[in-house]
Write a protein that holds these residues in place. Structure first.
Motif, PDB file in Angstrom:
ATOM      1  N   ASP A 113       0.802  -1.215   0.000  1.00  0.00           N
ATOM      2  CA  ASP A 113       0.000   0.000   0.000  1.00  0.00           C
ATOM      3  C   ASP A 113       0.837   1.268   0.000  1.00  0.00           C
ATOM      4  OD1 ASP A 113      -2.353  -1.583   2.143  1.00  0.00           O
ATOM      5  OD2 ASP A 113      -2.592  -1.140   0.032  1.00  0.00           O
ATOM      6  N   ILE A 114       2.117   1.155   0.372  1.00  0.00           N
ATOM      7  CA  ILE A 114       2.977   2.329   0.405  1.00  0.00           C
ATOM      8  C   ILE A 114       3.261   2.780  -1.027  1.00  0.00           C
ATOM      9  CG2 ILE A 114       5.237   3.223   1.087  1.00  0.00           C
ATOM     10  CD1 ILE A 114       5.230   1.271   3.359  1.00  0.00           C
ATOM     11  N   PRO A 115       3.095   4.039  -1.353  1.00  0.00           N
ATOM     12  CA  PRO A 115       3.297   4.488  -2.730  1.00  0.00           C
ATOM     13  C   PRO A 115       4.700   4.169  -3.227  1.00  0.00           C
ATOM     14  CG  PRO A 115       2.948   6.347  -1.218  1.00  0.00           C
ATOM     15  CD  PRO A 115       2.757   5.116  -0.436  1.00  0.00           C
ATOM     16  N   LYS A 116       4.739   3.699  -4.503  1.00  0.00           N
ATOM     17  CA  LYS A 116       6.034   3.365  -5.100  1.00  0.00           C
ATOM     18  C   LYS A 116       6.796   4.636  -5.454  1.00  0.00           C
ATOM     19  CE  LYS A 116       4.513  -1.111  -6.874  1.00  0.00           C
ATOM     20  NZ  LYS A 116       3.306  -1.137  -6.052  1.00  0.00           N
ATOM     21  N   GLU A 117       6.083   5.702  -5.777  1.00  0.00           N
ATOM     22  CA  GLU A 117       6.720   6.985  -6.024  1.00  0.00           C
ATOM     23  C   GLU A 117       7.004   7.653  -4.679  1.00  0.00           C
ATOM     24  OE1 GLU A 117       4.153   9.243  -8.473  1.00  0.00           O
ATOM     25  OE2 GLU A 117       4.259   7.857 -10.173  1.00  0.00           O
ATOM     26  N   PRO A 118       7.931   8.617  -4.657  1.00  0.00           N
ATOM     27  CA  PRO A 118       8.194   9.316  -3.387  1.00  0.00           C
ATOM     28  C   PRO A 118       6.899   9.884  -2.825  1.00  0.00           C
ATOM     29  CG  PRO A 118       9.832   9.909  -5.027  1.00  0.00           C
ATOM     30  CD  PRO A 118       8.796   9.083  -5.740  1.00  0.00           C
ATOM     31  N   PRO A 119       6.550   9.550  -1.577  1.00  0.00           N
ATOM     32  CA  PRO A 119       5.279  10.011  -1.012  1.00  0.00           C
ATOM     33  C   PRO A 119       5.291  11.511  -0.757  1.00  0.00           C
ATOM     34  CG  PRO A 119       6.604   8.964   0.678  1.00  0.00           C
ATOM     35  CD  PRO A 119       7.325   8.750  -0.622  1.00  0.00           C
ATOM     36  N   LYS A 120       4.117  12.086  -0.746  1.00  0.00           N
ATOM     37  CA  LYS A 120       3.976  13.492  -0.386  1.00  0.00           C
ATOM     38  C   LYS A 120       4.318  13.664   1.097  1.00  0.00           C
ATOM     39  CE  LYS A 120       2.128  15.083  -4.300  1.00  0.00           C
ATOM     40  NZ  LYS A 120       2.093  13.877  -5.126  1.00  0.00           N
ATOM     41  N   ARG A 121       4.620  14.910   1.500  1.00  0.00           N
ATOM     42  CA  ARG A 121       5.088  15.173   2.862  1.00  0.00           C
ATOM     43  C   ARG A 121       3.976  15.738   3.742  1.00  0.00           C
ATOM     44  NH1 ARG A 121       8.579  19.307   3.528  1.00  0.00           N
ATOM     45  NH2 ARG A 121       7.752  20.323   1.672  1.00  0.00           N
ATOM     46  N   ILE A 122       4.120  15.481   5.014  1.00  0.00           N
ATOM     47  CA  ILE A 122       3.339  16.221   6.011  1.00  0.00           C
ATOM     48  C   ILE A 122       4.120  17.492   6.293  1.00  0.00           C
ATOM     49  CG2 ILE A 122       2.484  16.246   8.381  1.00  0.00           C
ATOM     50  CD1 ILE A 122       2.166  13.238   8.210  1.00  0.00           C
ATOM     51  N   ILE A 123       3.518  18.637   6.049  1.00  0.00           N
ATOM     52  CA  ILE A 123       4.218  19.915   6.178  1.00  0.00           C
ATOM     53  C   ILE A 123       4.373  20.314   7.643  1.00  0.00           C
ATOM     54  CG2 ILE A 123       4.224  22.348   5.523  1.00  0.00           C
ATOM     55  CD1 ILE A 123       4.553  20.426   3.180  1.00  0.00           C
ATOM     56  N   ARG A 124       3.267  20.214   8.386  1.00  0.00           N
ATOM     57  CA  ARG A 124       3.305  20.670   9.777  1.00  0.00           C
ATOM     58  C   ARG A 124       2.030  20.237  10.484  1.00  0.00           C
ATOM     59  NH1 ARG A 124       1.685  25.245   6.790  1.00  0.00           N
ATOM     60  NH2 ARG A 124      -0.362  26.036   7.444  1.00  0.00           N
ATOM     61  N   LEU A 125       2.039  20.369  11.779  1.00  0.00           N
ATOM     62  CA  LEU A 125       0.803  20.253  12.539  1.00  0.00           C
ATOM     63  C   LEU A 125      -0.103  21.426  12.170  1.00  0.00           C
ATOM     64  CD1 LEU A 125       2.045  19.259  16.104  1.00  0.00           C
ATOM     65  CD2 LEU A 125       0.294  18.036  14.806  1.00  0.00           C
ATOM     66  N   ALA A 126      -1.397  21.177  12.077  1.00  0.00           N
ATOM     67  CA  ALA A 126      -2.328  22.254  11.743  1.00  0.00           C
ATOM     68  C   ALA A 126      -2.390  23.270  12.873  1.00  0.00           C
ATOM     69  CB  ALA A 126      -3.709  21.677  11.471  1.00  0.00           C
ATOM     70  N   LYS A 127      -2.333  24.547  12.515  1.00  0.00           N
ATOM     71  CA  LYS A 127      -2.455  25.629  13.496  1.00  0.00           C
ATOM     72  C   LYS A 127      -3.926  26.008  13.645  1.00  0.00           C
ATOM     73  CE  LYS A 127       0.405  28.052  11.007  1.00  0.00           C
ATOM     74  NZ  LYS A 127       1.326  29.099  10.482  1.00  0.00           N
ATOM     75  N   GLU A 128      -4.185  26.819  14.643  1.00  0.00           N
ATOM     76  CA  GLU A 128      -5.569  27.258  14.881  1.00  0.00           C
ATOM     77  C   GLU A 128      -6.118  27.977  13.657  1.00  0.00           C
ATOM     78  OE1 GLU A 128      -8.070  30.009  18.076  1.00  0.00           O
ATOM     79  OE2 GLU A 128      -6.099  29.208  18.631  1.00  0.00           O
ATOM     80  N   SER A 129      -5.270  28.766  13.010  1.00  0.00           N
ATOM     81  CA  SER A 129      -5.714  29.494  11.818  1.00  0.00           C
ATOM     82  C   SER A 129      -6.037  28.528  10.678  1.00  0.00           C
ATOM     83  CB  SER A 129      -4.638  30.486  11.377  1.00  0.00           C
ATOM     84  OG  SER A 129      -3.408  29.828  11.113  1.00  0.00           O
ATOM     85  N   ASP A 130      -5.294  27.421  10.587  1.00  0.00           N
ATOM     86  CA  ASP A 130      -5.577  26.415   9.560  1.00  0.00           C
ATOM     87  C   ASP A 130      -6.945  25.785   9.787  1.00  0.00           C
ATOM     88  OD1 ASP A 130      -3.030  26.684   8.332  1.00  0.00           O
ATOM     89  OD2 ASP A 130      -2.148  25.323   9.798  1.00  0.00           O
ATOM     90  N   LEU A 131      -7.228  25.425  11.035  1.00  0.00           N
ATOM     91  CA  LEU A 131      -8.500  24.796  11.360  1.00  0.00           C
ATOM     92  C   LEU A 131      -9.661  25.766  11.137  1.00  0.00           C
ATOM     93  CD1 LEU A 131      -7.486  22.830  14.588  1.00  0.00           C
ATOM     94  CD2 LEU A 131      -7.539  22.027  12.221  1.00  0.00           C
ATOM     95  N   LYS A 132      -9.413  27.041  11.406  1.00  0.00           N
ATOM     96  CA  LYS A 132     -10.434  28.066  11.147  1.00  0.00           C
ATOM     97  C   LYS A 132     -10.710  28.147   9.647  1.00  0.00           C
ATOM     98  CE  LYS A 132     -12.972  31.814  12.138  1.00  0.00           C
ATOM     99  NZ  LYS A 132     -13.206  32.377  10.807  1.00  0.00           N
ATOM    100  N   GLN A 133      -9.655  28.054   8.846  1.00  0.00           N
ATOM    101  CA  GLN A 133      -9.827  28.118   7.397  1.00  0.00           C
ATOM    102  C   GLN A 133     -10.620  26.906   6.902  1.00  0.00           C
ATOM    103  OE1 GLN A 133      -6.719  29.772   5.117  1.00  0.00           O
ATOM    104  NE2 GLN A 133      -6.998  28.386   3.370  1.00  0.00           N
ATOM    105  N   VAL A 134     -10.369  25.745   7.478  1.00  0.00           N
ATOM    106  CA  VAL A 134     -11.119  24.543   7.107  1.00  0.00           C
ATOM    107  C   VAL A 134     -12.605  24.752   7.390  1.00  0.00           C
ATOM    108  CG1 VAL A 134     -11.513  22.109   7.670  1.00  0.00           C
ATOM    109  CG2 VAL A 134      -9.179  22.954   7.390  1.00  0.00           C
ATOM    110  N   GLN A 135     -12.908  25.342   8.550  1.00  0.00           N
ATOM    111  CA  GLN A 135     -14.313  25.611   8.904  1.00  0.00           C
ATOM    112  C   GLN A 135     -14.933  26.621   7.938  1.00  0.00           C
ATOM    113  OE1 GLN A 135     -14.024  26.895  12.990  1.00  0.00           O
ATOM    114  NE2 GLN A 135     -14.001  24.811  13.801  1.00  0.00           N
ATOM    115  N   ASP A 136     -14.172  27.667   7.631  1.00  0.00           N
ATOM    116  CA  ASP A 136     -14.674  28.686   6.702  1.00  0.00           C
ATOM    117  C   ASP A 136     -14.916  28.080   5.320  1.00  0.00           C
ATOM    118  OD1 ASP A 136     -14.531  30.539   8.715  1.00  0.00           O
ATOM    119  OD2 ASP A 136     -12.652  31.447   8.021  1.00  0.00           O
TER     120      ASP A 136
END
Length: 209
Positions: A56-79
């Motif tokens: 199941d692991i992608p054969k191509e280089p996997p995408k990265r996790i950039i960072r933990l979501a900040k409060e502003s990120d979660l607010k944007q998701v809600q918006d």
């Protein structure tokens, strides 16, 4: 699998591995990840819940996790969720104006709001080119319309099966496999459609495994 973290994307519900790098993460963390459509937000889930194996692991280089979501990120998701509801109503109106034989299922903004994705079902092919042009003028963003099936619709909305657990398609299934009535017979189940069908009206995915 070292350094690989399983993430369920908040909007699409898709599940895939991402490279965590030096980040220390735990199940339930909201994270910002790289995605084909730009940045996206998702939740870290246990690998065991995804019924995963090494393949199941992608054969191509996997995408990265950039960072933990900040409060502003979660607010944007809600918006984005609020704006998506508005976009849904506007798209339904335009579908009526164009007299298209399609049922709108869901509208979804990309994390950075540069793109809006509309999911729909239809019994046949739909020429929605003029609809896309109209929507692009209204929202000043890239527009994508994606035709889906009833099983995909169930995945998007989620719910609970006869077993009382959350739907397989909404939790760990990444691909839909063909399910046949023969599988129900092999399980010794009564061949009563309501008892062996999921919320989508098709045979339950769990019969496959």
């Amino acid at each position: 699998m070292e350094g690989m973290i399983l993430v369920k994307l908040n909007n699409s519900g898709t599940v895939q591995f991402f490279q965590a790098g030096n980040l220390i993460l735990k199940v339930g963390d909201q994270v910002i990840v790289e995605h084909d459509r730009g940045l996206d937000c998702g939740c870290v889930i246990p690998a065991a819940h995804a019924n995963c194996c090494v393949e199941d692991i992608p054969k191509e280089p996997p995408k990265r996790i950039i960072r933990l979501a900040k409060e502003s990120d979660l607010k944007q998701v809600q918006d984005n969720a609020v704006k998506a509801k508005e976009a849904f109503g506007a798209c339904e109106k335009k579908i009526g104006e164009h007299k298209l034989e399609m049922k709108l299922v869901k509208a979804e903004y990309s994390f950075d709001r540069s793109k809006i994705l509309f999911y729909f079902t239809s019994d046949g092919r739909v020429d929605f080119r003029n609809l896309v042009k109209d929507l692009a003028k209204v929202f000043k963003a890239r527009i994508e319309l994606r035709q889906i099936g009833v099983r995909d619709e169930a995945r998007l909305f989620g719910g609970f099966g006869h077993c009382g657990r959350q739907l397989c398609c909404g939790t760990f299934l990444k691909d839909f496999e063909p399910v046949t009535i023969k599988m129900a017979k092999e399980e010794g189940l009564p061949l009563n459609p309501p008892k062996i069908s999921g919320l989508c009206g098709r045979l339950m995915c769990c019969l496959y495994f």
